[in-house]
Each structure stands twice: as structure tokens, then as C-alpha cells.
Design an enzyme around this catalytic site. Sequence first.
Site, PDB file in Angstrom:
ATOM      1  N   GLY A 129     -14.398  68.623  41.527  1.00 51.99           N
ATOM      2  CA  GLY A 129     -15.462  69.428  40.929  1.00 51.99           C
ATOM      3  C   GLY A 129     -15.753  70.650  41.767  1.00 51.99           C
ATOM      4  O   GLY A 129     -15.057  70.922  42.743  1.00 51.99           O
ATOM      5  N   LYS A 184      -7.034  75.444  38.848  1.00 49.09           N
ATOM      6  CA  LYS A 184      -8.041  76.476  39.180  1.00 49.09           C
ATOM      7  C   LYS A 184      -7.725  77.163  40.514  1.00 49.09           C
ATOM      8  O   LYS A 184      -8.078  78.316  40.722  1.00 49.09           O
ATOM      9  CB  LYS A 184      -9.459  75.906  39.158  1.00 49.09           C
ATOM     10  CG  LYS A 184      -9.826  74.896  40.240  1.00 49.09           C
ATOM     11  CD  LYS A 184     -10.304  75.509  41.538  1.00 49.09           C
ATOM     12  CE  LYS A 184     -10.341  74.491  42.657  1.00 49.09           C
ATOM     13  NZ  LYS A 184     -10.717  75.052  43.966  1.00 49.09           N
ATOM     14  N   THR A 241     -14.702  78.843  42.134  1.00 49.58           N
ATOM     15  CA  THR A 241     -13.650  79.332  43.035  1.00 49.58           C
ATOM     16  C   THR A 241     -13.253  80.767  42.708  1.00 49.58           C
ATOM     17  O   THR A 241     -12.708  81.456  43.562  1.00 49.58           O
ATOM     18  CB  THR A 241     -12.431  78.393  42.968  1.00 49.58           C
ATOM     19  OG1 THR A 241     -12.849  77.109  42.609  1.00 49.58           O
ATOM     20  CG2 THR A 241     -11.758  78.294  44.288  1.00 49.58           C
ATOM     21  N   VAL A 272      -6.261  75.228  54.509  1.00 49.11           N
ATOM     22  CA  VAL A 272      -5.261  75.186  53.439  1.00 49.11           C
ATOM     23  C   VAL A 272      -5.727  75.990  52.212  1.00 49.11           C
ATOM     24  O   VAL A 272      -6.875  75.871  51.789  1.00 49.11           O
ATOM     25  CB  VAL A 272      -4.947  73.713  53.062  1.00 49.11           C
ATOM     26  CG1 VAL A 272      -6.154  72.993  52.471  1.00 49.11           C
ATOM     27  CG2 VAL A 272      -3.769  73.628  52.124  1.00 49.11           C
ATOM     28  N   GLU A 274      -4.597  75.726  48.770  1.00 49.26           N
ATOM     29  CA  GLU A 274      -3.723  74.847  47.964  1.00 49.26           C
ATOM     30  C   GLU A 274      -2.993  75.594  46.849  1.00 49.26           C
ATOM     31  O   GLU A 274      -1.884  75.229  46.469  1.00 49.26           O
ATOM     32  CB  GLU A 274      -4.542  73.702  47.350  1.00 49.26           C
ATOM     33  CG  GLU A 274      -4.987  72.623  48.327  1.00 49.26           C
ATOM     34  CD  GLU A 274      -3.868  71.636  48.668  1.00 49.26           C
ATOM     35  OE1 GLU A 274      -2.677  72.007  48.612  1.00 49.26           O
ATOM     36  OE2 GLU A 274      -4.192  70.488  49.024  1.00 49.26           O
TER      37      GLU A 274
HETATM   38  N1  NAI Z   1     -12.780  72.706  51.537  1.00 47.59           N
HETATM   39  C1  NAI Z   1     -13.330  72.486  50.368  1.00 47.59           C
HETATM   40  O1  NAI Z   1     -14.400  73.032  50.093  1.00 47.59           O
HETATM   41  C2  NAI Z   1     -12.687  71.561  49.383  1.00 47.59           C
HETATM   42  C3  NAI Z   1     -11.382  71.111  49.548  1.00 47.59           C
HETATM   43  N2  NAI Z   1     -10.833  70.281  48.624  1.00 47.59           N
HETATM   44  C4  NAI Z   1      -9.467  69.794  48.765  1.00 47.59           C
HETATM   45  O2  NAI Z   1      -9.399  68.884  49.854  1.00 47.59           O
HETATM   46  C5  NAI Z   1      -8.083  68.891  50.436  1.00 47.59           C
HETATM   47  C6  NAI Z   1      -8.213  69.083  51.935  1.00 47.59           C
HETATM   48  O3  NAI Z   1      -8.778  70.360  52.140  1.00 47.59           O
HETATM   49  P1  NAI Z   1      -9.759  70.704  53.324  1.00 47.59           P
HETATM   50  O4  NAI Z   1     -10.525  69.531  53.752  1.00 47.59           O
HETATM   51  O5  NAI Z   1     -10.523  71.894  52.897  1.00 47.59           O
HETATM   52  O6  NAI Z   1      -8.759  71.071  54.498  1.00 47.59           O
HETATM   53  P2  NAI Z   1      -8.933  72.189  55.624  1.00 47.59           P
HETATM   54  O7  NAI Z   1      -8.341  73.458  55.129  1.00 47.59           O
HETATM   55  O8  NAI Z   1     -10.346  72.237  56.077  1.00 47.59           O
HETATM   56  O9  NAI Z   1      -8.074  71.624  56.804  1.00 47.59           O
HETATM   57  C7  NAI Z   1      -6.684  71.387  56.708  1.00 47.59           C
HETATM   58  C8  NAI Z   1      -6.478  69.907  56.839  1.00 47.59           C
HETATM   59  O10 NAI Z   1      -5.103  69.607  56.703  1.00 47.59           O
HETATM   60  C9  NAI Z   1      -4.809  68.601  57.660  1.00 47.59           C
HETATM   61  N3  NAI Z   1      -3.380  68.534  57.909  1.00 47.59           N
HETATM   62  C10 NAI Z   1      -2.550  69.513  58.369  1.00 47.59           C
HETATM   63  N4  NAI Z   1      -1.302  69.033  58.507  1.00 47.59           N
HETATM   64  C11 NAI Z   1      -1.342  67.731  58.100  1.00 47.59           C
HETATM   65  C12 NAI Z   1      -0.373  66.698  58.000  1.00 47.59           C
HETATM   66  N5  NAI Z   1       0.896  66.893  58.344  1.00 47.59           N
HETATM   67  N6  NAI Z   1      -0.784  65.471  57.548  1.00 47.59           N
HETATM   68  C13 NAI Z   1      -2.042  65.259  57.194  1.00 47.59           C
HETATM   69  N7  NAI Z   1      -3.007  66.207  57.262  1.00 47.59           N
HETATM   70  C14 NAI Z   1      -2.654  67.415  57.718  1.00 47.59           C
HETATM   71  C15 NAI Z   1      -5.597  69.020  58.871  1.00 47.59           C
HETATM   72  O11 NAI Z   1      -5.713  67.964  59.802  1.00 47.59           O
HETATM   73  C16 NAI Z   1      -6.919  69.346  58.193  1.00 47.59           C
HETATM   74  O12 NAI Z   1      -7.671  68.182  57.990  1.00 47.59           O
HETATM   75  C17 NAI Z   1      -7.325  70.023  49.719  1.00 47.59           C
HETATM   76  O13 NAI Z   1      -6.503  69.463  48.731  1.00 47.59           O
HETATM   77  C18 NAI Z   1      -8.436  70.859  49.089  1.00 47.59           C
HETATM   78  O14 NAI Z   1      -8.023  71.515  47.905  1.00 47.59           O
HETATM   79  C19 NAI Z   1     -11.518  69.861  47.536  1.00 47.59           C
HETATM   80  C20 NAI Z   1     -12.816  70.250  47.340  1.00 47.59           C
HETATM   81  C21 NAI Z   1     -13.500  71.142  48.241  1.00 47.59           C
HETATM   82  O1  13P Z   2     -11.955  73.297  45.830  1.00 46.57           O
HETATM   83  C1  13P Z   2     -12.835  73.987  46.294  1.00 46.57           C
HETATM   84  C2  13P Z   2     -14.157  74.124  45.675  1.00 46.57           C
HETATM   85  O2  13P Z   2     -14.335  73.212  44.635  1.00 46.57           O
HETATM   86  C3  13P Z   2     -12.586  74.792  47.501  1.00 46.57           C
HETATM   87  O3  13P Z   2     -11.958  75.949  47.118  1.00 46.57           O
HETATM   88  P1  13P Z   2     -10.878  76.633  48.073  1.00 46.57           P
HETATM   89  O4  13P Z   2      -9.867  75.565  48.394  1.00 46.57           O
HETATM   90  O5  13P Z   2     -10.335  77.760  47.277  1.00 46.57           O
HETATM   91  O6  13P Z   2     -11.621  77.082  49.289  1.00 46.57           O
END
Ligand code: NAI
Ligand code: 13P
Length: 326
Positions: A129, A184, A241, A272, A274
Site C-alpha cells: 500500500g 507503480k 509514489t 533500493v 525497485e
Molecule cells: N522504503 C519504503 O518506504 C517501502 C519499501 N517497500 C519495499 O520493501 C522492500 C525493501 O525496501 P527497503 O526496506 O526500503 O530497503 P532499503 O532501500 O531501505 O535498504 C536496502 C535493503 O536491501 C538489503 N539488501 C541488500 N543486499 C541484500 C542481499 N543480498 N540480501 C538481502 N538483503 C539485501 C539491505 O540490507 C537493506 O535492508 C522493497 O521491495 C521495497 O519496494 C515497500 C513499502 C515501503
Molecule cells: O513503496 C513505497 C511507498 O509505498 C516506497 O516507494 P519508493 O520505493 O519509490 O521509495
Amino acid sequence: MKIGIIGGGAWGTALAQVAAAGGEIVRLWALEPDVVAAINTGHENPVYLAGVPLAPSIQATGDLADLAGCDALLVVTPAQHVRAMLGGLNAAGKPLVLCSKGIEAGTQLLVSEVAAEVQPDAAIAVLSGPTFAHEVAKGLPTAVTLACADEAMAAALSARLARPHFRPYASTDVIGAEIGGAVKNVLAIACGVVEGRGLGLNARAALIARGFAEMTRFGLAKGARAETLAGLSGLGDLVLTCSSTQSRNFSLGKGLGEGRDAAVMMADRKTVAEGAFTAPVLQQAARAIGVDMPVVDAVCALLAGQADAEAVVGALLSRPLRAESL
Ligand SMILES: NC(=O)C1=CN([C@@H]2O[C@H](COP(=O)(O)OP(=O)(O)OC[C@H]3O[C@@H](n4cnc5c(N)ncnc54)[C@H](O)[C@@H]3O)[C@@H](O)[C@H]2O)C=CC1
Ligand SMILES: O=C(CO)COP(=O)(O)O
């Protein structure tokens, strides 16, 4: 109750904070030893979620075995690493809540499909979400879709994770919830390009609406429900986003629009974006089922350095006129 969270990036840390706010015992697996140490001693994740004080009850670990006693697991690593992480777990009989947004390169599988292959005996759910991690961790109001094929499990997980500021809406449409979050991110890159080139708010709104048409075409062809795509995990997350440089995907696109190089920008980041990984695999998946996704094609061309921002915008604007429909 003991909840395990796999992934100590911004989102895993924010979800740990949500879980801890409800009195759960939280075990947070993080890859980097300095992140584990900082959470356990300083109650902060200075690498991925700087400036947010974390609940002292969150215990970080670098050893997946420490999550063995947890009765529910949240998976929050970047999508391309989910398969490897799941391989190190025993989630049989437990809820496995997938919070990553993307499609696996090579296989074109959604994260839930990867999980079904690697952990066939887990109860697979998806949480997705409009959720900027910093806002969630600070306790700002947020709503998400929580999808599980088992309706009772979707309701139970929603109740377990609900907090006064964090409101899950239960769904049984797992694929729909995932497709919104994956697509998205690619469209947010396109909206960032519009911003980077100074093309205005009309153009951004047009891109969101036509991008949503692409998401819907693809989603329906893959078996998603229209109402899920129009809900929090689809349109809701698309709007968030595509509207803010807080989004890593949007800011990557903004840089592309300003003429910067995709590979250089990606190499500069620890976090990341994505959409850059999802775009080419989404393009392949859409082509394989005959779904036209011109905005996604434009993002792919830009990321691959096959065309510059001016050329892809010109190409989108000169497509043949047609009736407004999906
Ligand atoms: N940041 C946000 O606001 C949101 C992120 N997400 C999703 O959550 C997922 C994680 O994103 P974030 O927490 O934002 O990451 P982040 O961008 O804050 O950090 C990168 C993460 O990737 C990990 N990483 C790097 N290499 C790795 C490997 N080889 N194996 C396992 N982990 C590894 C790092 O340890 C770190 O936890 C993504 O799919 C993102 O789309 C979903 C909703 C909100
Ligand atoms: O998924 C997200 C908000 O819902 C975070 O967006 P970004 O990965 O583009 O920062």
C-alpha cells in the site's frame, strides 16, 4: 506473540516499529552487522531509517536461526533477494507476509509465486500500500492492503498488525495486491522524468491516469481484481509514489529527466529503487501475454540508455490518437 521480520532496510525497520507498538516481541534480521549493532544498542537504524527512535523491545540479529521461535514472519528484503532469503527459513505452517514490491528477474514470478515455490507449506500473505517508511515509523496515519487467499487468515493478520495509526484492509486478492506495488514503482520513475524535465502537473496527472490503465490491463490479464488495482495497493500507492521525491523511484526518474545516467545514480545509492529492476522483467511479462505498456517501454528504453528523456517523451506524445479506454 513473537514476530520475525526479515530485512533491516527502511521498510523492515518501520514494520518492526509497528509490530512493537502493539506489544509484540520483535526479532529483526538485518544483513549488515553495523545495522544490527546500532538497533540493539542505540535503538536507531542510522543507515536506512535515520532520525527515528525505535522501540527498545526490537531485537535485531544477523542470524536467521534466531527467528525460529517466531509464530509469524514478515519478508521485507528487496524483491530480487527474496528467493535466497526464503531458502534459509523454515516457515512451514506459519503466516509468511510478503512486503517486498517487485517481480523476480529471470522467472517473471511475483514474490508470492516465488514464496509458493520455496516455502510451499507456509500461509502466504501480502502487505502492500501507500507507505513511506519514515511516516509509518513516526506513527503517521497509514492504510494498507493485507491479502491472503485464506480470508480468515487475512482478517486475523489484519487484526494482529492493526494499530491506531496503521490500518490494514483485508483482501483475498494476493496477485492483485502484488501487481499494484510492482507496477507503480516503474510508473513512478516515469513521473519523476516528467518532474525532471519540468513538464508540469497536467502531464503528471495524465501519466498517472494512463499508467493506471497500463497497470489495470496487465493486472486483469494476470487474474487480479479491478477493485484491488483501484485500491490502496494499486492506485493508492501509485498516487503516493508519483507525487514525491521521497520516493526512490520517483527521484531516480527525476534524475533521468535531468539527463543523468541511470547506472551512475544506481551505483551511488545504498537504498533500493525497485522499479529499475522490475521494469525490464515487467516489459517481458507484458509482451509474453500481449499487453501493451507504452509507459513501461519508455522507462525501459531510458534505463537501458537506448533513448534520452526528450526522445521517449516525444514518442509517447506522438502515439496515434485513440478512444479513452483500457
Ligand atoms: N522504503 C519504503 O518506504 C517501502 C519499501 N517497500 C519495499 O520493501 C522492500 C525493501 O525496501 P527497503 O526496506 O526500503 O530497503 P532499503 O532501500 O531501505 O535498504 C536496502 C535493503 O536491501 C538489503 N539488501 C541488500 N543486499 C541484500 C542481499 N543480498 N540480501 C538481502 N538483503 C539485501 C539491505 O540490507 C537493506 O535492508 C522493497 O521491495 C521495497 O519496494 C515497500 C513499502 C515501503
Ligand atoms: O513503496 C513505497 C511507498 O509505498 C516506497 O516507494 P519508493 O520505493 O519509490 O521509495
